[in-house]
Motif scaffolding. Structure first.
Motif, PDB file in Angstrom:
ATOM      1  N   VAL A   1       0.823  -1.208   0.000  1.00 38.56           N
ATOM      2  CA  VAL A   1       0.000   0.000   0.000  1.00 38.56           C
ATOM      3  C   VAL A   1       0.860   1.261   0.000  1.00 38.56           C
ATOM      4  O   VAL A   1       0.609   2.214  -0.740  1.00 38.56           O
ATOM      5  N   MET A   2       1.895   1.254   0.835  1.00 40.47           N
ATOM      6  CA  MET A   2       2.736   2.458   0.918  1.00 40.47           C
ATOM      7  C   MET A   2       3.468   2.686  -0.391  1.00 40.47           C
ATOM      8  O   MET A   2       3.607   3.817  -0.859  1.00 40.47           O
TER       9      MET A   2
ATOM     10  N   VAL B   1       5.349  10.431   4.475  1.00 43.22           N
ATOM     11  CA  VAL B   1       5.039   9.079   4.007  1.00 43.22           C
ATOM     12  C   VAL B   1       5.007   8.099   5.177  1.00 43.22           C
ATOM     13  O   VAL B   1       4.060   7.325   5.348  1.00 43.22           O
ATOM     14  N   VAL B   2       6.083   8.147   5.981  1.00 42.59           N
ATOM     15  CA  VAL B   2       6.160   7.205   7.098  1.00 42.59           C
ATOM     16  C   VAL B   2       5.006   7.433   8.063  1.00 42.59           C
ATOM     17  O   VAL B   2       4.410   6.495   8.585  1.00 42.59           O
ATOM     18  N   GLY B   3       4.689   8.723   8.257  1.00 44.04           N
ATOM     19  CA  GLY B   3       3.590   9.033   9.165  1.00 44.04           C
ATOM     20  C   GLY B   3       2.290   8.383   8.719  1.00 44.04           C
ATOM     21  O   GLY B   3       1.559   7.803   9.519  1.00 44.04           O
ATOM     22  N   GLN B   4       2.019   8.476   7.429  1.00 42.34           N
ATOM     23  CA  GLN B   4       0.793   7.855   6.916  1.00 42.34           C
ATOM     24  C   GLN B   4       0.787   6.358   7.144  1.00 42.34           C
ATOM     25  O   GLN B   4      -0.211   5.771   7.571  1.00 42.34           O
ATOM     26  N   GLY B   5       1.924   5.741   6.816  1.00 42.63           N
ATOM     27  CA  GLY B   5       2.009   4.293   6.966  1.00 42.63           C
ATOM     28  C   GLY B   5       1.861   3.871   8.413  1.00 42.63           C
ATOM     29  O   GLY B   5       1.146   2.923   8.748  1.00 42.63           O
ATOM     30  N   LEU B   6       2.536   4.622   9.272  1.00 42.02           N
ATOM     31  CA  LEU B   6       2.488   4.278  10.685  1.00 42.02           C
ATOM     32  C   LEU B   6       1.080   4.435  11.235  1.00 42.02           C
ATOM     33  O   LEU B   6       0.634   3.659  12.084  1.00 42.02           O
ATOM     34  N   GLU B   7       0.376   5.458  10.711  1.00 47.64           N
ATOM     35  CA  GLU B   7      -1.005   5.665  11.168  1.00 47.64           C
ATOM     36  C   GLU B   7      -1.844   4.430  10.871  1.00 47.64           C
ATOM     37  O   GLU B   7      -2.568   3.924  11.732  1.00 47.64           O
ATOM     38  N   LEU B   8      -1.736   3.943   9.633  1.00 48.49           N
ATOM     39  CA  LEU B   8      -2.473   2.731   9.268  1.00 48.49           C
ATOM     40  C   LEU B   8      -2.089   1.563  10.173  1.00 48.49           C
ATOM     41  O   LEU B   8      -2.938   0.826  10.669  1.00 48.49           O
ATOM     42  N   ALA B   9      -0.776   1.415  10.368  1.00 47.46           N
ATOM     43  CA  ALA B   9      -0.298   0.289  11.171  1.00 47.46           C
ATOM     44  C   ALA B   9      -0.801   0.391  12.600  1.00 47.46           C
ATOM     45  O   ALA B   9      -1.254  -0.604  13.185  1.00 47.46           O
ATOM     46  N   LEU B  10      -0.746   1.594  13.151  1.00 44.73           N
ATOM     47  CA  LEU B  10      -1.140   1.737  14.551  1.00 44.73           C
ATOM     48  C   LEU B  10      -2.622   1.456  14.746  1.00 44.73           C
ATOM     49  O   LEU B  10      -3.017   0.813  15.715  1.00 44.73           O
ATOM     50  N   ILE B  11      -3.438   1.937  13.797  1.00 45.72           N
ATOM     51  CA  ILE B  11      -4.873   1.631  13.915  1.00 45.72           C
ATOM     52  C   ILE B  11      -5.060   0.123  13.943  1.00 45.72           C
ATOM     53  O   ILE B  11      -5.779  -0.428  14.777  1.00 45.72           O
TER      54      ILE B  11
ATOM     55  N   CYS C   1       7.553   0.684   5.678  1.00 44.95           N
ATOM     56  CA  CYS C   1       7.232   1.984   5.085  1.00 44.95           C
ATOM     57  C   CYS C   1       8.487   2.678   4.604  1.00 44.95           C
ATOM     58  O   CYS C   1       8.439   3.571   3.756  1.00 44.95           O
ATOM     59  N   PHE C   2       9.605   2.267   5.187  1.00 43.89           N
ATOM     60  CA  PHE C   2      10.824   3.021   4.992  1.00 43.89           C
ATOM     61  C   PHE C   2      11.286   2.991   3.541  1.00 43.89           C
ATOM     62  O   PHE C   2      11.720   4.005   2.987  1.00 43.89           O
ATOM     63  N   VAL C   3      11.189   1.799   2.930  1.00 43.49           N
ATOM     64  CA  VAL C   3      11.707   1.681   1.566  1.00 43.49           C
ATOM     65  C   VAL C   3      10.969   2.602   0.591  1.00 43.49           C
ATOM     66  O   VAL C   3      11.593   3.393  -0.114  1.00 43.49           O
ATOM     67  N   PRO C   4       9.631   2.536   0.555  1.00 42.81           N
ATOM     68  CA  PRO C   4       8.953   3.481  -0.337  1.00 42.81           C
ATOM     69  C   PRO C   4       9.161   4.925   0.076  1.00 42.81           C
ATOM     70  O   PRO C   4       9.219   5.818  -0.772  1.00 42.81           O
ATOM     71  N   ALA C   5       9.317   5.161   1.387  1.00 45.02           N
ATOM     72  CA  ALA C   5       9.518   6.526   1.841  1.00 45.02           C
ATOM     73  C   ALA C   5      10.835   7.078   1.307  1.00 45.02           C
ATOM     74  O   ALA C   5      10.924   8.236   0.881  1.00 45.02           O
ATOM     75  N   ARG C   6      11.843   6.251   1.312  1.00 45.61           N
ATOM     76  CA  ARG C   6      13.139   6.701   0.799  1.00 45.61           C
ATOM     77  C   ARG C   6      13.047   7.004  -0.679  1.00 45.61           C
ATOM     78  O   ARG C   6      13.661   7.932  -1.190  1.00 45.61           O
ATOM     79  N   ARG C   7      12.247   6.196  -1.370  1.00 42.58           N
ATOM     80  CA  ARG C   7      12.033   6.449  -2.784  1.00 42.58           C
ATOM     81  C   ARG C   7      11.385   7.808  -2.982  1.00 42.58           C
ATOM     82  O   ARG C   7      11.738   8.566  -3.886  1.00 42.58           O
ATOM     83  N   ALA C   8      10.433   8.110  -2.097  1.00 45.11           N
ATOM     84  CA  ALA C   8       9.747   9.406  -2.194  1.00 45.11           C
ATOM     85  C   ALA C   8      10.717  10.553  -1.968  1.00 45.11           C
ATOM     86  O   ALA C   8      10.670  11.583  -2.643  1.00 45.11           O
ATOM     87  N   MET C   9      11.613  10.342  -0.999  1.00 41.70           N
ATOM     88  CA  MET C   9      12.583  11.397  -0.687  1.00 41.70           C
ATOM     89  C   MET C   9      13.422  11.751  -1.882  1.00 41.70           C
ATOM     90  O   MET C   9      13.863  12.886  -2.036  1.00 41.70           O
ATOM     91  N   ARG C  10      13.659  10.751  -2.719  1.00 46.38           N
ATOM     92  CA  ARG C  10      14.620  10.987  -3.810  1.00 46.38           C
ATOM     93  C   ARG C  10      13.941  11.479  -5.075  1.00 46.38           C
ATOM     94  O   ARG C  10      14.563  11.531  -6.119  1.00 46.38           O
TER      95      ARG C  10
END
Lengths: 900, 114
Positions: free
Chosen positions: A796-797, A825-835, A881-890
């Motif tokens: 999803v991420m 990005v990570v925040g969104q992913g973490l939100e889903l995970a935490l719920i 989440c980290f891998v797609p997030a890093r992609r977003a950063m770049r």
């Protein structure tokens, strides 16, 4: 006139059309070119010019062929709307949908592989576990009208326990006479027989049974007959029935076995029948030899506890409930008639199938069943997400089709068909995975146990199991296929067609659905992980817990002295002393001892005990204790801790005042606030009185998970036993000690059968094998659930980042730093995970209560587990989440803004 | 897979729309169809043999048009194409879609000029 035909025919050659079809096309196109030519000539062009222009209509050499190839090979697409031509029949269009679905899957190998594998794992796990549910709980027992067979279980109404026995032999015989519910009732007891002659002395497992045992079950012999009523009497009953395995292995399948004499326990028995290899009675365990029970009058009159078990066949028209009520009434009367022995005791009636299932581990199988059901849901949620993402990328295709008049229903049907095709492949792969899983579980079940599980612990991909697999595949395919189907069948044409960027952002609803799926699957994964962690923790604790003795490097040899050769108890003592002395003398042996029953040996004795100087307990309140006679050096050989007093020594000789040693639990029960040393304990039918000389640690005799039970020990010297277990401790592992011990025993008596010589750890492992298999499965399931959940989040991420590359580019161009993008990005992913984690923990709090019975030393709401698992899951999700997030950063803003 | 105005998708759809509408009134043969398209578009749109006939055959396979050989006195036989009832419905839907698309494009184009 120019030859148009030749030009056209040449261009059609590569298509290899049917001659009639080619002729038709050539004729039509020829006519067209001819008309064109004529028009041009009439319009003033020269013949050459007209010819050149007309030929120009054919364009490049292979353009015509290319165009026609697509048409000729194209599967006839259905008319987009129903009612067109004669081609829109339901089956035809469904077949088209399936073909189309297959094509879509072929065009997207990555998506297809991931989806099929995910489904295969989920469906496979369910198939494997269901095959055991089927074998142990659904399939009928292998007897005629097996649902009419009931087992009897003794039950203490006050204390609430239920046992396998029959209250007492005399009570049961009363019940047999007085009941109106059963056509037949049969008694039985597992037994080990000493076989001599016809080969090496051997201890054969089997049973002593009432004459109608086989008849009640409905089992027929392959040779000879079963027992007759008058053979079930002491002195008369020297007949035996062999199992097929024993007949083959020991008697070479002798066709004249019926009537042959064999030696059991030193006495002559006549073989009257042979049971087929397919005969099984799981409650007895592995059995290859049966003799009549032949109860003596004394045994028949015994109102004390009995080691016998019983079952019966209901009369026609009688329900189990009615039989239960009948039994309750009879035992109520017995309670009043024999208050000393029968108070609070009654006999329950239950289906034999249920009892077998329970003993074989049905509760454990059911736990696994629910766990894999959750895992399947997680897998389906993953695939549904994949399909939603995939469908979103085809939004334009659906929009155009919608513009062309395709109805919502039509598109739903097509998407559903695609989904079903995908699930079908997942189901097939799942069936194969399931088969692998079944074989693995079968392999892990030790051969020792496998032999007496219903269906020999062998499970098959039979019709029921295949039907189950097909059923869940279909159900999941429809349910989880509906989401993308419904979602994308209702696209509004204009917004989708107007999209300037190539990224259809999908409708808001699609994104919502995906988030819900991911949170839901994480919640389920958390429930699975918490449940499996609790169960695995239970197992580890039980295995690591001290059994009360040191079980490493201890060899155990068990045997049973035949009464014919060893009629007097001094002979038992003499035998035991001789063998023990020889074992002590072995160079490998550090210490040794003997006992009437050893831990995990499968044998044991119980007796009723009371403190001699205290008032006798009320009927029904008597305490029972495990009773073992041990040699003086037994406690030191086993390294059982002594808390108070002393262990047995030469003072505890025959003729001297009898001594006893009790364990802590019994000491607490009988003398809660006093020192038990010097007190007197009374036990058994003879009301023998012993003086307590020592208090030792509690030990585990039968299961690693047993609660501490009262245990008492008496000196073998004063209470000799015909069944003996020799324990020998070696310094390290010693491959030769087993043979040496056998030789030591045979040096004293060449013909003495020995039941087994095995390390104590092996005996424990065999008993624990079921839990061991279960634990391995649970670890696998926990890992699988976590893996699938994490893949879900990653998917999803990853998709989210791709989708919003444009937006991310804008943000970066407007000044967002890479770490801010990362945070978003990570925040969104973490939100889903935490719920998901929070919902999962709440559900687990309820779900684990159902596991409470299966846990050992771990509470169902164990705080450590409930804290560690969610944290671990959150961290793993973070990593995902980290891998797609890093992609977003770049993301390069320039590229992103141009991203189509 | 996108369908921008300039992409082959829409070109394909509009080509189908043209042909279907030309056989709506009465059956026509292939050459007649190609001539009418050239004339009515003032030469802007042209269908060559290599693209026209594959398209006609596709429409025929879908059941939107029906082709029949017709022999007239004194002439070689020709294949005439007529619109089927299913094709009629498709034509109506395509017309609506095309009109909506054109209207949308016009709205954008007008704004730019303002």
């Amino acid at each position: 006139m120019p030859d148009w035909k030749e030009e056209i025919t040449r261009r059609l050659q590569s298509l290899k059309l049917a001659p009639a079809r080619e002729a038709e096309i050539v004729e039509e196109l020829t006519q067209h070119l001819e008309d064109r030519y004529q028009d041009l000539v009439v319009g003033g062009s020269t013949e050459d010019e007209a010819r050149r222009v007309a030929l120009g209509e054919l364009r490049e050499e292979n353009l015509l062929a290319r165009g026609l190839r697509r048409v000729e090979e194209e599967a006839a697409l259905e008319p987009v709307l129903p009612g067109g031509g004669g081609r829109s029949n339901l089956i035809g269009s469904i077949a088209q949908d399936i073909r189309y679905g297959l094509r879509m899957l072929r065009k997207n190998p990555g998506f297809t592989t991931v989806a099929v594998l995910t489904l295969a794992l989920g469906i496979g796990a369910n198939t494997a576990i269901f095959s055991y549910v089927n074998a142990w709980m659904i399939k009928p027992l292998p007897y005629p009208q097996a649902d009419r067979l009931m087992v009897f279980l003794s039950h203490d109404k006050k204390k609430g326990w239920t046992g396998e026995g029959i209250v007492s032999t005399a009570s049961f015989l009363d019940f047999q006479k007085q009941n109106a519910s059963f056509d037949q009732t049969a008694l039985w007891a597992g037994w080990n027989f000493n076989l001599t002659g016809d080969g090496l002395p051997a201890l054969v497992e089997g049973g002593r049974v009432s004459w109608n045992y086989f008849e009640t079950l409905g089992a027929k012999p392959i040779l000879g007959r079963t027992f007759a009523p008058d053979e079930d009497r002491p002195g008369v009953g020297h007949v035996a029935i062999l199992g097929w395995g024993l007949w083959q292995s020991r008697f070479a399948g002798d066709p004249k076995i019926i009537g042959r004499t064999i030696t059991i326990g030193g006495e002559a028995y006549t073989v009257v029948g042979v049971m087929p290899g397919t005969f099984q009675f799981p409650l007895m365990g592995i059995a290859n030899l049966w003799t009549p029970l032949a109860l003596t009058d004394k045994q028949r009159a015994d109102r004390g506890s009995s080691g016998l078990r019983a079952f019966g066949r209901l009369k026609a028209g009688v329900t189990p409930d009615q039989a239960g009520a009948d039994s309750a009434a009879i035992f109520g009367r017995l309670e009043r008639e024999f208050p000393l022995t029968n108070t609070n005791l009654t006999l329950l009636v239950g289906p034999m199938g249920d009892e077998i299932a329970r003993e074989e581990g049905a509760p454990a199988v059911m736990i696994c069943f629910w766990i894999v059901a959750l895992i399947l849901l997680i897998a389906c949620a993953n695939v549904a997400n994949l399909m939603l993402a995939h469908a979103t990328s085809r939004a334009k295709e659906f929009a155009v089709r919608g513009a062309l008049g395709a109805t919502c229903g039509r598109l739903v049907r097509q998407l559903l068909s695609e989904s079903l095709v995908l699930f079908f492949f997942g189901g097939v792969a799942g069936a194969l995975f399931g088969l692998l899983g079944m074989r693995w579980i079968e392999f892990e079940i030790p051969g020792h146990i496998r032999g007496y599980l219903v269906n020999y612990g062998h499970v098959d991909l039979d019709f029921t199991t295949l039907g189950f697999t097909l059923g869940i595949t279909l159900l999941c395919g429809i349910v989880f296929g509906l989401a993308p189907a419904y979602e994308h069948s209702r696209h509004d044409v204009n917004p989708t067609l107007k999209e300037a960027s190539g990224q259809a952002s999908g409708s808001k609803r699609s994104a919502w659905l995906r988030r819900i799926f991911v949170s839901a699957e994480i919640a389920m994964a958390v429930v699975v992980l918490i449940s499996t962690t609790l169960l695995v923790k239970s197992f580890v604790i039980s295995v690591r817990s001290s059994p009360g003795y040191n079980s490493t490097h201890v060899m155990v040899a068990q045997l049973s002295l035949p009464k014919t050769k060893y009629a007097e108890d001094w002979r038992w003592r003499s035998f035991g002393d001789d063998v023990l002395a020889r074992i002590h003398a072995l160079p490998q042996v550090v210490s040794a001892g003997a006992a009437s029953s050893v831990p995990f040996g499968g044998f044991g004795r119980w007796t009723e005990v009371e403190a001699a100087e205290k008032p006798a307990p009320r009927p029904g309140e008597k305490l029972g204790a495990q009773f073992t006679a041990v040699s003086n050096d037994y406690f030191s050989a086993m390294q059982i801790r002594l808390f108070k007093g002393r262990i047995f020594n030469s003072a505890d000789a025959p003729g001297n005042s009898p001594s006893a040693i009790i364990n802590e639990t019994l000491a607490r029960d009988l003398w809660p606030n006093e020192d038990p040393i010097g007190q007197e304990i009374r036990f058994g039918e003879q009301h023998t009185v012993c003086t307590i000389v020592g208090v030792v640690d509690d030990i585990k005799m039968y299961y690693l998970r047993e609660r501490p039970e009262p245990q008492m020990y008496v000196p073998l010297a004063q209470f000799p036993s015909a069944t003996l277990g020799f324990v020998a401790r070696t310094a390290g592992s010693s491959p030769t000690v087993a043979t040496a011990i056998r030789d030591a025993i045979w040096a004293v008596d060449r013909d003495q059968p020995i039941s087994s010589v095995e390390p104590l750890e092996t005996l424990i492992a065999i008993v624990n094998a079921g839990y061991s298999v279960l634990t391995k499965l649970l670890v696998f399931f926990g890992a699988l659930a976590t893996f699938l959940g994490v893949i879900g989040i990653y998917g999803v991420m990853s998709d989210l980042v791709s989708r919003r590359t444009h937006e991310i580019g804008i943000r970066t161009a407007l000044g967002a730093s890479p770490s801010q993008v990362l945070g978003m990005v990570v925040g969104q992913g973490l939100e889903l995970a935490l719920i998901g984690v929070v919902v999962g923990v709440l559900c687990a709090l309820g779900a684990t209560r159902l596991l409470a019975a299966g846990l050992y030393d771990v509470g169902p709401n164990d705080p450590l587990t409930f804290i560690a698992v969610p944290i671990a899951f959150a961290m793993v999700s973070l990593a995902a989440c980290f891998v797609p997030a890093r992609r977003a950063m770049r993301v390069d803003p320039v590229v992103a803004l141009r991203y189509e | 897979m996108e369908a921008k105005a300039s992409s082959p998708e829409w070109k394909k759809v509009s080509a189908e729309l043209l042909i279907l509408s030309l056989v709506e009134a009465r059956p026509r043969h292939g050459y007649e169809i190609s001539r009418l398209i050239e004339q009515r578009s003032g030469g802007t749109v042209r269908f060559y043999v290599a693209s026209l006939y594959p398209l006609l055959y596709r429409l025929e396979k879908r059941g939107w048009v029906e082709g029949r050989w017709v022999e007239r006195a004194g002439q070689r036989r020709r294949r005439y194409y007529r619109l089927t009832p299913g094709g009629r419905k498709v034509l109506a839907a395509q017309r609506r879609g095309w009109q909506a698309f054109v209207a949308a494009v016009n709205r954008i184009v007008e704004v730019e000029h303002a």
